[in-house]
Design an enzyme around this catalytic site. Structure first.
Site, mmCIF file in Angstrom:
data_model
loop_
_atom_site.group_PDB
_atom_site.id
_atom_site.type_symbol
_atom_site.label_atom_id
_atom_site.label_comp_id
_atom_site.label_asym_id
_atom_site.label_seq_id
_atom_site.Cartn_x
_atom_site.Cartn_y
_atom_site.Cartn_z
ATOM 1 N N LYS A 53 7.076 33.172 4.816
ATOM 2 C CA LYS A 53 6.861 33.330 6.258
ATOM 3 C C LYS A 53 5.524 32.668 6.575
ATOM 4 O O LYS A 53 4.652 32.556 5.706
ATOM 5 C CB LYS A 53 6.788 34.822 6.602
ATOM 6 C CG LYS A 53 7.056 35.139 8.044
ATOM 7 C CD LYS A 53 8.544 35.365 8.317
ATOM 8 C CE LYS A 53 8.805 35.594 9.782
ATOM 9 N NZ LYS A 53 10.208 35.875 10.066
ATOM 10 N N GLY B 209 20.513 46.606 24.105
ATOM 11 C CA GLY B 209 20.036 45.218 24.146
ATOM 12 C C GLY B 209 21.205 44.270 24.041
ATOM 13 O O GLY B 209 21.832 44.155 22.983
ATOM 14 N N VAL C 153 22.239 38.270 20.488
ATOM 15 C CA VAL C 153 23.109 38.897 19.488
ATOM 16 C C VAL C 153 23.975 39.981 20.124
ATOM 17 O O VAL C 153 25.197 40.014 19.925
ATOM 18 C CB VAL C 153 22.274 39.507 18.335
ATOM 19 C CG1 VAL C 153 23.197 40.161 17.319
ATOM 20 C CG2 VAL C 153 21.415 38.452 17.667
HETATM 21 P P1 NAD Z 1 17.152 38.617 22.690
HETATM 22 O O1 NAD Z 1 15.738 38.583 23.151
HETATM 23 O O2 NAD Z 1 18.077 37.515 23.073
HETATM 24 O O3 NAD Z 1 17.844 39.973 23.162
HETATM 25 C C1 NAD Z 1 17.195 41.207 23.169
HETATM 26 C C2 NAD Z 1 17.639 41.939 24.408
HETATM 27 O O4 NAD Z 1 17.086 43.248 24.366
HETATM 28 C C3 NAD Z 1 17.161 41.308 25.710
HETATM 29 O O5 NAD Z 1 18.238 41.127 26.600
HETATM 30 C C4 NAD Z 1 16.137 42.300 26.244
HETATM 31 O O6 NAD Z 1 16.103 42.339 27.666
HETATM 32 C C5 NAD Z 1 16.661 43.592 25.665
HETATM 33 N N1 NAD Z 1 15.686 44.683 25.568
HETATM 34 C C6 NAD Z 1 14.350 44.625 25.332
HETATM 35 N N2 NAD Z 1 13.822 45.864 25.321
HETATM 36 C C7 NAD Z 1 14.842 46.716 25.531
HETATM 37 C C8 NAD Z 1 14.946 48.136 25.623
HETATM 38 N N3 NAD Z 1 13.881 48.926 25.518
HETATM 39 N N4 NAD Z 1 16.166 48.691 25.826
HETATM 40 C C9 NAD Z 1 17.270 47.908 25.962
HETATM 41 N N5 NAD Z 1 17.230 46.558 25.901
HETATM 42 C C10 NAD Z 1 16.038 45.980 25.686
HETATM 43 O O7 NAD Z 1 17.065 38.768 21.104
HETATM 44 P P2 NAD Z 1 18.234 38.528 20.061
HETATM 45 O O8 NAD Z 1 18.112 37.168 19.500
HETATM 46 O O9 NAD Z 1 19.517 38.986 20.627
HETATM 47 O O10 NAD Z 1 17.790 39.532 18.895
HETATM 48 C C11 NAD Z 1 17.991 40.921 19.024
HETATM 49 C C12 NAD Z 1 17.399 41.634 17.810
HETATM 50 O O11 NAD Z 1 18.026 41.163 16.623
HETATM 51 C C13 NAD Z 1 15.895 41.381 17.610
HETATM 52 O O12 NAD Z 1 15.317 42.540 17.057
HETATM 53 C C14 NAD Z 1 15.871 40.253 16.593
HETATM 54 O O13 NAD Z 1 14.675 40.266 15.831
HETATM 55 C C15 NAD Z 1 17.064 40.637 15.717
HETATM 56 N N6 NAD Z 1 17.645 39.494 15.005
HETATM 57 C C16 NAD Z 1 18.168 38.432 15.708
HETATM 58 C C17 NAD Z 1 18.729 37.379 15.012
HETATM 59 C C18 NAD Z 1 19.349 36.216 15.749
HETATM 60 O O14 NAD Z 1 20.126 35.469 15.144
HETATM 61 N N7 NAD Z 1 19.075 36.033 17.027
HETATM 62 C C19 NAD Z 1 18.762 37.374 13.606
HETATM 63 C C20 NAD Z 1 18.233 38.469 12.924
HETATM 64 C C21 NAD Z 1 17.679 39.521 13.643
#
Ligand code: NAD
Length: 365
Positions: free
Chosen positions: A94, A191, A195
């Site tokens: 990282k 959320g 994803v």
């Molecule tokens: P994203 O930012 O696209 O989506 C997150 C969503 O959560 C947003 O719509 C945001 O408005 C919402 N949110 C924030 N605070 C909130 C709350 N208190 N209550 C309800 N909703 C809330 O992110 P993502 O890419 O979808 O990732 C989601 C999670 O998965 C993150 O923790 C990320 O680290 C993890 N993750 C994502 C990936 C990936 O491929 N994108 C891979 C591994 C892990």
């Protein structure tokens, strides 16, 4: 800086960096500084036993260097475990760039960073993480080929992450309800961004009853209208009458407050670091009879997508590799039940066992 409690801690005061690395066996740290561009960064290579260390670069306004160091050491080790349990030939690494991502970015800074990544000659492969955009990574790529997730390459990892999360959720259902069908199951997705949105798609197609929450109203409205999911309040989600809680937004939502409120029997979502305190809350959910799908196993679709890019494999390969999360989660849960040990500990053990056994295969060149 450190509270001295015993000889080991005394060592931390005398040798703050090397002693920190020794605690979890980190192989290498590269401290990067460039006054011209304002770059201050740390690249951590935790392990290259399974292959080159892959993990994203995060840009964050850390309060001090020790905070940045702790973060990069913790995150790089996490990548080793995630890559190992996912059966990938990748180690864990990282990078963190210390600074405000809103005001300190420039082409020169990212190209300078790219030169530092390149100096590791492929031992570390970088990607996007918090505070970094595809444009930033394109600048890094001008100085090094050791970058994945670039625009026009493997693309948005979210569909693969959502697919892996869905498969792992089905494995939990198989263990908890005797069938992996999610039809008729009440699933609350917290959320519905990248994803979470794809996950809702998979779930509604299978006939699950889906509840959603999000702080961003337009996102909430669009997912609700598209898939017919029921909207619930940000705090209300913890008290729902539900079978499965799927955190897909924030970390640390499994804590003293929520564990006493949650009525589900499965916790399976894509968010990172869901257990506020691993030791305490990982055991507490087990004691309540819930199955917790370890986050770093369930959300490995993103890194699987990166691996496909490194190896020149197809998007179809990435999706089918993410299918394997089903079997991995089932093994973890079965071992957790037979050993009476929390699932996160079993997942850690399984990741360590693979590193140990493959390490032995790789030694005699
Ligand atoms: P994203 O930012 O696209 O989506 C997150 C969503 O959560 C947003 O719509 C945001 O408005 C919402 N949110 C924030 N605070 C909130 C709350 N208190 N209550 C309800 N909703 C809330 O992110 P993502 O890419 O979808 O990732 C989601 C999670 O998965 C993150 O923790 C990320 O680290 C993890 N993750 C994502 C990936 C990936 O491929 N994108 C891979 C591994 C892990």
């Amino acid at each position: 800086m450190f509270e001295v409690k015993n000889i080991e801690d005394t060592d931390l005061v005398k040798n703050p960096v090397i002693a920190q690395m020794s605690k979890h066996n980190h192989e290498q740290l590269l401290f990067c500084n460039d006054s011209e561009t304002g770059l201050k960064a740390i690249i951590a290579v935790h392990s290259t036993v399974l292959g080159p260390a892959l993990g994203g670069t995060r840009m964050w306004a850390y309060n001090n260097e020790m905070e940045a160091l702790n973060d990069v050491l913790r995150l790089s080790r996490g990548m080793t475990y995630k890559n190992s349990i996912s059966g990938l030939n990748l180690g864990g690494g990282k990078a963190v760039i210390i600074g405000d991502s809103r005001s300190m970015k420039s082409e020169a800074l990212f190209r300078r960073f790219g030169k530092f990544v390149n100096s590791l000659a492929g031992k570390y492969i970088t990607a996007e993480d918090v505070g970094i955009s595809p444009t930033d990574m394109t600048w890094v790529n001008m100085e090094t080929d050791h970058v994945v997730g670039l625009p026009g390459k493997s693309g948005d990892p979210s569909p693969v992450t959502a697919h892996g999360t869905y498969m792992g959720m089905k494995a939990c259902a198989k263990a908890q309800f005797g069938s992996d069908s999610l039809s008729g199951k009440k699933v609350a997705v917290q959320g519905v961004g990248h994803v979470g949105g794809y996950l809702v798609d998979f779930l509604t197609k299978e006939g699950a009853e889906v509840f959603i929450s999000d702080i961003h109203d337009p996102t909430l409205k669009s997912i609700s209208e598209k898939f017919g999911a029921k909207v619930v309040g940000l705090d209300e989600i913890y008290d729902l009458d539900m079978d499965i809680y799927a955190p897909c937004a924030l970390g640390a939502t499994i804590n003293d407050d929520t564990i006493s409120r949650l009525k589900c029997s499965i916790i399976a979502g894509a968010a990172n670091n869901q257990l506020k305190l691993e030791d305490v809350h990982g055991k507490a959910v087990m004691d309540k009879g819930m199955i917790y799908a370890p986050d770093f196993t369930l959300n490995a679709g993103g890194v699987i997508n990166c691996y496909a890019e490194v190896k020149g494999l197809s998007p179809e390969w990435a999706m089918s590799k993410a299918d394997e999360i089903y079997t991995t989660i089932l093994n973890i849960v079965n071992r957790s039940h037979s050993e009476g040990t929390p699932t996160y500990q079993i997942a850690n053990k399984m990741a360590e066992e693979r590193i140990e056994s493959i390490g032995k295969v790789k030694l005699p060149l």
